[in-house]
Write an enzyme that holds these catalytic residues in place. Structure first.
Site, PDB file in Angstrom:
ATOM      1  N   ARG A  50       3.653 -92.993   6.371  1.00  0.00           N
ATOM      2  CA  ARG A  50       2.320 -93.286   5.873  1.00  0.00           C
ATOM      3  C   ARG A  50       2.317 -94.496   4.928  1.00  0.00           C
ATOM      4  O   ARG A  50       1.542 -95.433   5.094  1.00  0.00           O
ATOM      5  CB  ARG A  50       1.846 -92.047   5.122  1.00  0.00           C
ATOM      6  CG  ARG A  50       0.447 -92.034   4.675  1.00  0.00           C
ATOM      7  CD  ARG A  50       0.196 -90.684   4.026  1.00  0.00           C
ATOM      8  NE  ARG A  50       0.617 -89.594   4.902  1.00  0.00           N
ATOM      9  CZ  ARG A  50      -0.144 -89.109   5.868  1.00  0.00           C
ATOM     10  NH1 ARG A  50      -1.350 -89.583   6.063  1.00  0.00           N
ATOM     11  NH2 ARG A  50       0.305 -88.135   6.635  1.00  0.00           N
ATOM     12  N   THR A  51       3.196 -94.480   3.963  1.00  0.00           N
ATOM     13  CA  THR A  51       3.235 -95.572   2.981  1.00  0.00           C
ATOM     14  C   THR A  51       3.684 -96.879   3.637  1.00  0.00           C
ATOM     15  O   THR A  51       3.131 -97.946   3.373  1.00  0.00           O
ATOM     16  CB  THR A  51       4.204 -95.201   1.832  1.00  0.00           C
ATOM     17  OG1 THR A  51       3.814 -93.937   1.310  1.00  0.00           O
ATOM     18  CG2 THR A  51       4.165 -96.228   0.729  1.00  0.00           C
ATOM     19  N   ARG A  79      11.214 -98.236  -0.708  1.00  0.00           N
ATOM     20  CA  ARG A  79      11.195 -96.816  -1.048  1.00  0.00           C
ATOM     21  C   ARG A  79      12.623 -96.330  -1.022  1.00  0.00           C
ATOM     22  O   ARG A  79      13.402 -96.716  -0.142  1.00  0.00           O
ATOM     23  CB  ARG A  79      10.367 -96.031  -0.038  1.00  0.00           C
ATOM     24  CG  ARG A  79      10.138 -94.597  -0.473  1.00  0.00           C
ATOM     25  CD  ARG A  79       9.324 -93.890   0.572  1.00  0.00           C
ATOM     26  NE  ARG A  79       8.926 -92.567   0.154  1.00  0.00           N
ATOM     27  CZ  ARG A  79       7.725 -92.277  -0.339  1.00  0.00           C
ATOM     28  NH1 ARG A  79       6.826 -93.215  -0.493  1.00  0.00           N
ATOM     29  NH2 ARG A  79       7.421 -91.043  -0.655  1.00  0.00           N
ATOM     30  N   LYS A 117      26.081 -97.760   5.659  1.00  0.00           N
ATOM     31  CA  LYS A 117      27.489 -98.179   5.651  1.00  0.00           C
ATOM     32  C   LYS A 117      28.021 -98.289   4.226  1.00  0.00           C
ATOM     33  O   LYS A 117      29.124 -98.783   4.012  1.00  0.00           O
ATOM     34  CB  LYS A 117      27.636 -99.532   6.352  1.00  0.00           C
ATOM     35  CG  LYS A 117      27.243 -99.479   7.814  1.00  0.00           C
ATOM     36  CD  LYS A 117      27.384-100.864   8.455  1.00  0.00           C
ATOM     37  CE  LYS A 117      26.638-100.931   9.763  1.00  0.00           C
ATOM     38  NZ  LYS A 117      25.781-102.119   9.836  1.00  0.00           N
ATOM     39  N   HIS A 123       5.405 -94.045  -8.276  1.00  0.00           N
ATOM     40  CA  HIS A 123       4.802 -94.438  -7.010  1.00  0.00           C
ATOM     41  C   HIS A 123       3.517 -95.188  -7.358  1.00  0.00           C
ATOM     42  O   HIS A 123       2.416 -94.701  -7.122  1.00  0.00           O
ATOM     43  CB  HIS A 123       4.528 -93.192  -6.169  1.00  0.00           C
ATOM     44  CG  HIS A 123       4.209 -93.476  -4.730  1.00  0.00           C
ATOM     45  ND1 HIS A 123       4.211 -94.752  -4.192  1.00  0.00           N
ATOM     46  CD2 HIS A 123       3.871 -92.645  -3.715  1.00  0.00           C
ATOM     47  CE1 HIS A 123       3.886 -94.675  -2.907  1.00  0.00           C
ATOM     48  NE2 HIS A 123       3.675 -93.412  -2.594  1.00  0.00           N
TER      49      HIS A 123
END
Ligand SMILES: [Zn+2]
Lengths: 139, 304
Positions: free
Chosen positions: B51-52, B101, B80, B129
């Protein structure tokens, strides 16, 4: 060593009674070769009881960081048997790699190479917070 | 150049400017459609949040820009073992701005220390956020016409809900705000979140009963009450229905109430409410795109 007379060294005075070992560990005094005296529960006019640490050498560390552990202490610098300086450690604005962030969700928990940096966020409350996750520091 | 890792990185004036820009974008979209031509946004999602990510990508496309990035850590160099700092240094060679994020708190701060392009925190664990908070503010502004003099009800999980915490921080800076905190005892707002309320002398009340306060509210911000937040199943079963919004509970509400939710919704708002004009949570997702457009413009220092 005569604990009353230090010729060249540092006397950390007015330590809250019982806190001396914390400062001993923090400054890693166990690694020194010189004489170190810890006086516990000495009588103090101001505090009732206090601890004192006497170190018979000039340490090359930032003693201001002690302000984080106990802002009430006094630091006395002795040169040739004379006290040349007496001061309270200032609370440092940031402390780096002295305490570790204990928040398991903090980025420092997975990225080992990051320095653990705490910022003074409230001088009255002696409050430091992690610059990454903003968790409050606890000694 | 600057970075946005927390809503507190923005002054009240800047937040108002962003809201104004977003409103102007809504009114005059054509004016904005080429402003980021030849610019690239990197969306670095070390943890998936479709969504974001879509909201950021749609925002950049609508500004005429382009998008690159990854949508989960598995498909990135992080899998990695590359550090956040190294990933960011590399991506800075390719992108003009980064939205990231990350599941760990403070990762965007690490990124901002090494980045040569602006970083936007698109969520770091349960920590910050900021674009969600900006979305919430724009939604309230668009739907109510103002951000002051409102009674704001916050309902559900107020203990762990970070969107609620930063909305409180952001909204208590406006005059005439009153908060009604509606939650089970177990999920009350933690005391450190109440500090700005007390310092700013912002009035608030706490209750466990949504129905009893419904008639007072101008805004009702719903959040999810998650099963895993409870020590035992019995408490969860006993409490969960009290915090589910149904048409019956809405009967005593004002006609101009607005219901917000950060989404995704599970069952805390009955789908029977979706058609009610007071429900604006899907519009909220749309507003989220506009405020992200405004933020990208601000950070890229592009003017219309
Ligand atoms: Zn931390």
């Amino acid at each position: 060593m005569n604990i009353d007379s230090i010729n060249n060294g540092i006397v950390i005075d007015h330590i809250k009674a019982g806190q001396a070992m914390k400062i001993y560990d923090f400054l890693e005094l166990d690694k020194l070769d010189c004489a170190v005296a810890i006086i516990k529960n000495a009588t103090s006019n101001k505090q009732g009881k206090k601890d004192i640490i006497k170190i018979d050498s000039q340490l090359d560390v930032d003693l201001n960081a002690l302000g984080y552990i106990d802002p009430s202490i006094t630091i006395n610098i002795i040169v040739d048997g004379v006290r040349v300086k007496k001061y309270h450690p200032e609370l440092p604005l940031t402390i780096t790699n002295i305490i570790r962030c204990k928040n398991p969700r903090c980025i420092t928990s997975t990225e080992q190479e990051l320095p653990h940096v705490f910022k003074l966020t409230n001088r009255e409350k002696d409050e430091y917070r992690c610059i990454y996750c903003e968790s409050r520091a606890s000694i | 150049m600057r970075h946005i890792t927390s809503i507190t990185d923005l002054s009240l004036t800047e937040i108002d400017q962003l809201i104004e820009t977003a409103q102007d974008i809504i009114e005059h979209p054509v004016k904005y459609r080429d402003l980021c031509r030849y610019k690239k946004l990197a969306t670095l999602f070390f943890e998936p949040s479709t969504r974001t990510r879509l909201s950021f990508e749609a925002a950049m496309y609508e500004l005429g820009g382009q998008v690159l990035g990854f949508s989960e850590a598995n498909s990135s160099s992080a899998a990695k073992g590359e550090s956040v700092a190294d990933t960011i240094r590399t991506v800075c060679c390719y992108a003009d701005i980064i939205a990231m994020r990350h599941p760990k708190e403070g990762a965007p701060t690490v990124a901002s220390q090494v980045a040569s392009v602006p970083i936007i925190n698109a969520g770091d664990g349960g920590h910050n956020h900021p674009t969600q908070t900006l979305t919430d503010l724009l939604t309230i502004k668009m739907e109510k016409g103002h951000l002051d003099n409102l009674t704001v009800g916050l309902c559900g999980d107020l203990k762990f809900g970070r969107t609620v915490h930063s909305l409180i921080t952001a909204m208590c800076r406006y005059p005439g705000i009153r908060f009604v905190l509606i939650s089970p005892e177990e999920l009350k707002v933690p005391s450190y979140v109440k500090i700005p309320l007390k310092e700013g002398q912002v009035p608030y009340s706490q209750t466990t009963d949504l129905m009893s306060v419904m008639p007072e509210l101008d805004i009702l911000y719903m959040t999810r009450v998650q099963r895993e937040r409870f020590f035992n199943e019995a408490d969860y079963i006993r409490l969960k229905d009290s915090y589910i919004l149904t048409p019956e509970k809405l009967q005593s509400a004002k006609d101009d109430l607005r219901i917000l939710h950060p989404l995704p919704r599970v069952n805390e708002i009955s789908t029977a409410i979706d058609a009610d004009p007071r429900a604006v949570y899907f519009k909220q997702a749309l507003y989220g795109k506009y405020i992200r457009m405004a933020l990208i413009l601000m950070l890229l220092e592009v003017k219309a």
